[in-house]
Design an enzyme around this catalytic site. Structure first.
Site, short mmCIF file in Angstrom:
data_model
loop_
_atom_site.label_atom_id
_atom_site.label_comp_id
_atom_site.label_asym_id
_atom_site.label_seq_id
_atom_site.Cartn_x
_atom_site.Cartn_y
_atom_site.Cartn_z
CE LYS A 1 -0.09 1.81 3.53
NZ LYS A 1 0.19 2.53 4.76
CE LYS B 1 -2.46 -4.12 12.96
NZ LYS B 1 -1.26 -3.91 13.87
CD GLU C 1 0.03 5.31 13.74
OE1 GLU C 1 0.95 4.39 13.59
OE2 GLU C 1 -0.11 6.10 12.69
CG ASP D 1 0.17 6.16 6.33
OD1 ASP D 1 0.65 5.08 5.52
OD2 ASP D 1 0.72 6.64 7.26
CG HIS E 1 -3.87 0.27 7.70
ND1 HIS E 1 -3.48 -1.02 6.63
CD2 HIS E 1 -2.64 0.94 7.93
CE1 HIS E 1 -2.20 -0.81 6.49
NE2 HIS E 1 -1.74 0.39 7.13
C1 BG6 Z 1 1.55 1.66 8.27
C2 BG6 Z 1 1.55 3.14 8.15
O1 BG6 Z 1 0.94 1.26 7.11
O2 BG6 Z 1 0.84 1.56 9.46
C3 BG6 Z 1 2.00 3.78 9.27
O3 BG6 Z 1 2.25 3.60 6.83
C4 BG6 Z 1 1.56 3.25 10.47
O4 BG6 Z 1 1.97 5.07 9.14
C5 BG6 Z 1 1.31 2.07 10.72
O5 BG6 Z 1 2.40 3.92 11.53
C6 BG6 Z 1 0.50 1.25 11.85
O6 BG6 Z 1 0.33 0.10 11.84
P1 BG6 Z 1 0.29 -0.63 13.14
O7 BG6 Z 1 0.36 -2.35 12.96
O8 BG6 Z 1 1.62 -0.33 14.11
O9 BG6 Z 1 -0.84 0.11 13.74
#
Ligand code: BG6
Length: 474
Positions: free
Chosen positions: A147, A181, A215, A234, A239
Site C-alpha cells: 500500500k 492481525k 498513534e 496512509d 487500513h
Molecule cells: C503503516 C503506516 O501502514 O501502518 C504507518 O504507513 C503506521 O504510518 C502503521 O504507523 C501502523 O501500523 P500498526 O500495525 O503499528 O498499527
C-alpha cells in the site's frame, strides 16, 4: 498445510519496511517452522543501493536483532541466513536479479514457486511489474503489492491495468497488514461462529460504530513518504476502510477468498461517497518544521470522518473513523455502541450516568487483542441502582501456546499458501478511491492540533450526538 518450495524476492530489500517487518517476519516464520521445506530469499534493490550476498546477510541480521521477536543466532539463524542472497535490478538492467533468481532456484531444486514482494514506493511499482513481465520472471509467479495502492481512482486503475498486463488477478496479493492481525481476523470468528453477537449486529440494535486508531508516534523522519501521502491515504483508505469491511459485511456464503471478498466489496459499494463536510483533516503543530516538510504544507497528519453505509443492515448508523500521528495514545479500537432500551426504568450511579455510554462492545485489536462487553448491573445494596460492569476476553492469558503471528507474518504465509482471503481485490480498491473522490478533489484546509491531544477541536461536533469512546475511563 505448509507452503510449497519457494524462491521469494524482496524488492526494496534495503528499505524501511524490509528492515522493520519483512526480514524479521520471514525469520519468525522460519523459527516457527512455517516456511516451506526448501526456500531461498533474494533481496533486490536498484544497482545504486546494491549489496553483496554477505552484506545483505549482515543487513538482515541487524534488522532481526533490532526489530525481530527472537535473536538472530543459533542453527535456525544460520540456516535462514544461508538462504539469503542479493540481486540488483534496475528497469533497464535486471541481469543480476535474473541470475540470482536462477541460482536460487537451482539451490532449491525442482520447480519452486516464485513470490515477488514489491516493498517499493508507489512510483516504482509499474516499472518493477513491467520488468518482471519483460524478463519472464513473472511466469507462474505471485506478487505481493504494498500500500498505498494508487493515490486516487485514476492512478489505482492505471496500476491495476499495469499489473493485470503481467499478472492475473488470482496471482496478485495486495497487502494490508491490518487484515493479518489476529484480533482483526477474530472479528469474523466473533460474528460468524457465535449466536451471541450477530443477531445484534445491525441497525436495530447498534446506534453507531467507531474505528479508532490514534498513534502516539509522529512521522518519525518519514517526511519524504508522508508529505506525498498524508493520513487519509496512509491509514484511512487502506487500513481503516478494510477493517470497516470486516465489521460491516454480510455473512459470506462460504469461508473462501472469493466469497469473503465478494462480501467485503459489497460493503464498499454500499458506502456513500464521502461528504467533505463530515471530514476533519488535522495537522499537528510543529509538523511544518519537521525536516523535509514544506513550511506551507497542507498534508494532513490526522483524519476523522463519518462514513454512511446505504444498505439494509446499516442504513442510518454512522461509522466514525479516526487516525492520526502525535496523538495522546496509540490504540487500535473498534467500538459498537448499542441502542438504549426503550424505557429507562432504573436510576444510574454517578459514574454510569456521567459516562452516558450505555452498552458497548469493544474490540481492541492491538496485539495481543481483546474483546470487552460493557453493560449495566445492579449495584450491591438495598436499592435498585445500576453501575457499569464488563466482561472481557483477552488473547493474553486465554491460550497456553502462543502461536500468534503478527500481521505481516500471517500475510506472508498466506501469500506463500496462495490464499487471497485477507488481501484486497482490484474492484474493492477502485471502489474505495471512488468513494474518496469528493474529499480528494476538494479537501478542507487542515486544522491544527497540539501534539499529545486527540485531534482538532471540531472532532466532537463530528460525532454528536455521540461521543468518542477514547479515551476510555476504564
Ligand atoms: C503503516 C503506516 O501502514 O501502518 C504507518 O504507513 C503506521 O504510518 C502503521 O504507523 C501502523 O501500523 P500498526 O500495525 O503499528 O498499527
Amino acid at each position: 498445510p505448509s507452503p510449497a518450495d519457494h524462491v521469494i524476492v524482496v524488492f526494496g530489500a534495503t528499505g524501511d519496511l524490509a528492515r522493520r517487518k519483512l526480514l524479521p517476519g520471514l525469520f519468525h516464520l522460519a523459527k516457527a517452522g512455517l516456511m516451506p521445506q526448501r526456500y531461498r530469499i533474494v533481496g533486490s534493490a536498484p544497482a545504486a543501493e546494491a549489496l553483496g550476498d554477505d552484506a545483505f546477510r549482515a543487513h538482515a541480521r541487524e534488522a532481526v536483532a533490532e526489530f525481530g521477536r527472537s535473536r538472530p543466532e543459533g542453527p535456525e539463524w544460520q540456516q535462514f541466513e544461508s538462504a539469503l542472497s542479493f540481486g540488483a535490478a534496475d528497469a533497464d538492467a535486471a541481469e543480476p536479479l535474473v541470475n540470482a533468481v536462477r541460482e536460487a532456484e537451482r539451490a532449491v531444486g525442482g520447480s519452486p514457486r516464485r513470490l515477488f514482494h514489491l516493498a517499493v514506493p508507489p512510483v516504482a511499482f509499474t516499472s518493477m511489474v513491467e520488468l518482471l513481465g519483460a524478463t519472464g520472471l513473472a511466469r507462474g509467479a505471485r506478487v505481493i503489492v504494498e500500500k498505498p495502492f494508487g493515490t486516487d481512482l485514476a492512478s489505482a486503475r492505471a496500476l491495476n491495468a499495469a499489473i493485470h498486463a503481467v499478472f492475473d488477478e488470482s496471482r496478485v496479493f495486495r497487502i494490508d497488514h491490518f487484515l493479518g492481525k489476529e484480533a482483526v481476523d477474530n472479528i469474523l470468528a466473533l460474528r460468524f461462529a457465535n449466536g451471541l453477537f450477530e443477531p445484534l449486529w445491525n441497525r436495530d440494535h447498534i446506534s453507531h460504530v467507531q474505528i479508532d486508531v490514534p498513534e502516539q508516534i509522529d512521522i518519525q523522519g518519514r517526511a519524504h513518504f508522508f508529505e506525498g501521502t498524508g493520513t487519509f491515504r496512509d491509514m484511512i483508505v487502506t487500513h481503516l476502510f478494510q477493517l470497516l469491511g470486516f465489521v460491516a459485511m454480510e455473512p459470506p456464503v462460504t469461508f473462501d477468498a472469493q466469497a469473503l471478498r465478494d462480501e467485503q466489496v459489497k460493503v464498499f459499494r454500499s458506502m456513500r461517497p464521502l461528504d467533505p463536510a463530515h471530514v476533519v483533516r488535522g495537522q499537528y503543530t510543529g509538523y511544518r518544521a519537521e525536516p523535509g516538510v514544506d513550511p506551507a504544507s497542507d498534508t494532513e497528519t490526522f483524519a476523522a470522518l463519518r462514513v454512511e453505509i446505504d444498505n439494509w443492515r446499516w442504513a442510518g448508523v454512522p461509522f466514525h473513523l479516526r487516525s492520526g500521528k502525535a496523538l495522546a495514545q496509540g490504540r487500535h479500537v473498534v467500538t459498537l455502541g448499542l441502542r438504549e432500551p426503550v424505557l429507562g426504568m432504573f436510576p444510574l450511579d454517578a459514574r454510569a450516568a456521567a459516562s452516558g455510554r450505555g452498552n458497548e462492545l469493544v474490540i481492541d485489536f492491538a496485539d495481543p487483542g481483546s474483546v470487552t462487553a460493557r453493560f449495566l448491573v445492579k449495584e450491591p445494596g438495598p436499592s435498585m441502582q445500576l453501575a457499569e460492569a464488563e466482561m472481557v476476553f483477552g488473547y493474553r492469558g486465554s491460550f497456553t501456546a502462543d502461536n500468534s503471528l503478527e500481521g505481516y507474518e500471517h500475510l506472508l504465509l498466506e501469500a506463500m499458501l496462495g490464499d487471497q482471503s485477507f488481501f484486497t481485490r482490484s474492484d474493492g480498491i477502485e471502489r474505495l478511491w471512488e468513494v474518496s473522490a469528493p474529499l480528494l478533489e476538494s479537501p478542507a484546509p487542515v486544522e491544527p492540533y497540539a501534539p499529545g491531544t486527540w485531534g482538532p477541536d471540531r472532532i466532537d461536533a463530528l460525532v454528536a450526538p455521540y461521543r468518542w469512546h477514547l479515551p476510555d475511563a476504564h
